[in-house]
Write an enzyme that holds these catalytic residues in place. Sequence first.
Site, short mmCIF file in Angstrom:
data_model
loop_
_atom_site.label_atom_id
_atom_site.label_comp_id
_atom_site.label_asym_id
_atom_site.label_seq_id
_atom_site.Cartn_x
_atom_site.Cartn_y
_atom_site.Cartn_z
CG ASP A 92 -2.08 0.96 1.09
OD1 ASP A 92 -1.85 2.12 0.65
OD2 ASP A 92 -3.21 0.57 1.43
N GLY A 129 -5.66 0.52 9.39
CA GLY A 129 -5.96 0.46 10.82
C GLY A 129 -7.37 -0.01 11.13
CB VAL A 147 0.05 2.43 8.87
CG1 VAL A 147 -1.04 2.34 9.92
CG2 VAL A 147 0.87 1.15 8.84
CG HIS A 148 -4.07 4.25 4.85
ND1 HIS A 148 -5.32 3.81 4.54
CD2 HIS A 148 -3.20 3.46 4.17
CE1 HIS A 148 -5.23 2.79 3.69
NE2 HIS A 148 -3.95 2.56 3.46
N GLY A 149 -6.06 4.99 7.71
CA GLY A 149 -7.33 4.54 8.27
C GLY A 149 -7.80 3.19 7.76
#
Length: 157
Positions: free
Chosen positions: A12, A21, A16-18
């Site tokens: 990705d 998560g 790390v993003h919404g």
Amino acid sequence: MAEAGIVWTRIDNRLVHGQVGNAWVGATGANLVIVADDAAAEDKVQQQLMKMTAESAGCDIKFFTLDHAIDVFSRKTPKKSILLVVHDPAAVRKLVEGGVPIKSVNVGNMHADGKKTVYHESHVYVDDQDLADFDAIKAAGVDLFIQILPTDRKTEI
């Protein structure tokens, strides 16, 4: 809880993003996110943002360079259930060729830039190098598929 070790590997560009998560941590049962990315391993501001996302999902997070990830996975048996996140196919290829025990790779968002063209999904753009990396990853016996969200269908590569 999922078994110990790498339970999910995701490409990705956003790391790390919404979405990672809120969706992928829960779907995979991971209790540790490892970001294997040379630039992110040195960027404290980016780390802080990703840390907030991981913590909101109830998950620990660590940041490794690619070489450090290869070193760690070659010497230790993980006691955590790990969601391994990388930026691009070249990173996965380097990890696999370095002996990191990756069984499958979820291709998520790969943004368009320059000469990249759409590949199967509107969120996945590739160039010739990405395709060569996909081929090398598959040749190593790793299952490779596109799946943007856990509720989406898998598209085998």
